[in-house]
Write a protein that holds these residues in place. Sequence first.
Motif, short mmCIF file in Angstrom:
data_model
loop_
_atom_site.label_atom_id
_atom_site.label_comp_id
_atom_site.label_asym_id
_atom_site.label_seq_id
_atom_site.Cartn_x
_atom_site.Cartn_y
_atom_site.Cartn_z
N CYS A 56 4.90 5.52 5.80
CA CYS A 56 6.25 5.13 5.38
C CYS A 56 7.15 6.36 5.30
CB CYS A 56 6.19 4.42 4.04
SG CYS A 56 7.81 3.83 3.49
N ILE A 57 8.31 6.29 5.93
CA ILE A 57 9.28 7.39 5.89
C ILE A 57 10.26 7.17 4.74
CG2 ILE A 57 11.10 8.60 7.14
CD1 ILE A 57 8.29 9.13 8.19
N TYR A 58 10.79 5.97 4.61
CA TYR A 58 11.62 5.62 3.45
C TYR A 58 11.68 4.11 3.30
CZ TYR A 58 15.67 4.45 6.46
OH TYR A 58 16.51 3.88 7.39
N ILE A 59 12.10 3.67 2.14
CA ILE A 59 12.22 2.24 1.84
C ILE A 59 13.69 1.87 1.74
CG2 ILE A 59 11.75 0.40 0.18
CD1 ILE A 59 9.25 1.33 1.49
N ASP A 60 14.08 0.85 2.49
CA ASP A 60 15.46 0.39 2.47
C ASP A 60 15.55 -0.92 1.69
OD1 ASP A 60 18.14 0.41 3.01
OD2 ASP A 60 17.94 0.41 5.19
N SER A 61 16.76 -1.39 1.45
CA SER A 61 16.98 -2.64 0.74
C SER A 61 17.99 -3.50 1.49
CB SER A 61 17.50 -2.36 -0.68
OG SER A 61 18.71 -1.61 -0.62
N LEU A 62 18.00 -4.79 1.19
CA LEU A 62 18.96 -5.70 1.79
C LEU A 62 20.27 -5.68 1.00
CD1 LEU A 62 16.82 -8.87 2.66
CD2 LEU A 62 17.77 -7.18 4.26
N ILE A 94 12.44 -2.95 2.54
CA ILE A 94 12.48 -2.87 4.00
C ILE A 94 12.01 -1.47 4.42
CG2 ILE A 94 13.89 -3.20 6.06
CD1 ILE A 94 13.81 -5.67 4.40
N PRO A 95 10.74 -1.32 4.75
CA PRO A 95 10.24 0.03 5.08
C PRO A 95 10.60 0.47 6.49
CG PRO A 95 8.47 -1.56 5.30
CD PRO A 95 9.67 -2.33 4.80
N VAL A 96 10.81 1.76 6.63
CA VAL A 96 10.90 2.40 7.96
C VAL A 96 9.65 3.28 8.07
CG1 VAL A 96 12.14 4.03 9.43
CG2 VAL A 96 13.40 2.37 8.05
N GLU A 97 8.85 3.00 9.08
CA GLU A 97 7.57 3.70 9.23
C GLU A 97 7.52 4.50 10.52
OE1 GLU A 97 4.79 0.33 6.99
OE2 GLU A 97 4.61 0.64 9.16
N ILE A 98 6.71 5.54 10.52
CA ILE A 98 6.36 6.23 11.76
C ILE A 98 4.98 5.72 12.15
CG2 ILE A 98 5.43 8.26 10.53
CD1 ILE A 98 6.37 9.94 12.94
N GLN A 99 4.84 5.29 13.39
CA GLN A 99 3.61 4.63 13.84
C GLN A 99 3.12 5.24 15.15
OE1 GLN A 99 5.71 1.01 14.19
NE2 GLN A 99 5.55 0.45 12.02
N ALA A 138 7.54 15.31 10.78
CA ALA A 138 8.25 14.15 10.21
C ALA A 138 7.84 13.93 8.75
CB ALA A 138 7.97 12.90 11.04
N LEU A 139 6.56 14.05 8.46
CA LEU A 139 6.09 13.83 7.10
C LEU A 139 6.55 14.95 6.17
CD1 LEU A 139 2.48 12.42 7.68
CD2 LEU A 139 4.62 11.18 7.29
N ASP A 140 6.63 16.16 6.70
CA ASP A 140 7.15 17.27 5.89
C ASP A 140 8.61 17.05 5.51
OD1 ASP A 140 4.75 18.61 5.88
OD2 ASP A 140 5.26 19.97 7.53
N ALA A 141 9.34 16.34 6.40
CA ALA A 141 10.77 16.10 6.16
C ALA A 141 11.03 14.81 5.40
CB ALA A 141 11.52 16.06 7.50
N ARG A 142 9.97 14.10 5.05
CA ARG A 142 10.11 12.76 4.46
C ARG A 142 10.94 12.75 3.18
NH1 ARG A 142 4.72 9.34 3.91
NH2 ARG A 142 4.04 11.36 3.07
N GLN A 143 10.68 13.68 2.30
CA GLN A 143 11.43 13.70 1.03
C GLN A 143 12.92 13.92 1.26
OE1 GLN A 143 9.85 16.48 -1.82
NE2 GLN A 143 11.21 15.83 -3.45
#
Length: 302
Positions: free
Chosen positions: A161-167, A268-273, A290-295
């Motif tokens: 998971c990179i970040y969690i979004d909302s509706l 609403i997750p945005v993932e790297i796959q 990408a994971l290092d930049a996640r925060q």
Amino acid sequence: MDIKTLKSFVSVAKYQSFSEAAKELHTVQPAISRHIAQLESELDVVLFIRNSRDVAITEAGEQLLKDANAIIELTQQAKTKVKRAQNGQTGTLIIAHLSSACLSFMASLVRSYKEKYPQVHVTLIEMTATEQIEALKNERIDIAFSRALPSSIADEFLSHCIYIDSLVAIVNQNHSLASCKNIDLARLKDEQFIIFNREEALGLFDETILQCKKAQFSPNIISQPRHMQTLVTEVAAGLGVAIAPYCVRKLYSEGCHFIALNNVTTQIPVEIQFKKTVTNAAVNAFVDIALDARQQIQKSMA
């Protein structure tokens, strides 16, 4: 001919001395003499004229010297390229992404990667979630930035998971609700709805309908665009209201107002796959960056 014997030959030609060649190659003179004898026997030529004082290269030796230097250089280049490929420093990388979800950070992410791995050719492709699923299954892309994968194929891939979004609700800036920071979804029951096309994002469409049902109404859907930019543009044009992930505000959204929805806690997750059995080392290198930049990404999308 092998590389070791060719290196012995080149060193003897360089110093015109068997003993000096042995010193350079950190071996003994008999080993150098044996290598030269093997070459001369294999090629059936005389490579050096030897006497008690001097070693002189022959015409045949001069010809071999040209090719030997080239072969040794090509061998070294091959070793270097193999090591770079193993470390993810060369090759190609095809990355698919949701433009609305990744627009604000994708360029900087790729730029950081290219600074570290300049020899890797990176291709970026904008795809919907549905398109990315098919591309991953058919191995047409190496990495996907998308929504959660369906359970039918999730076991074949690694996801982070990179970040969690909302509706949120999106209304035209002149809408009667445009001054609101948050509303109950039921206040939109009499509106005309613009909802992202179900074929392009099955989960998002179904979740939107579910939330409307929880608010005790069925939305009057008048448009199902296949691109998020079109959805935002239609709202800005006053064609209707929309329910969409908050990340779409990063698109060109002038004329739109985004409103938080009370009691809608959908994540609403945005993932790297990427594939579990990945053989492209460049993939792992990019994922690490990408994971290092996640925060930092999460802060920018909050």
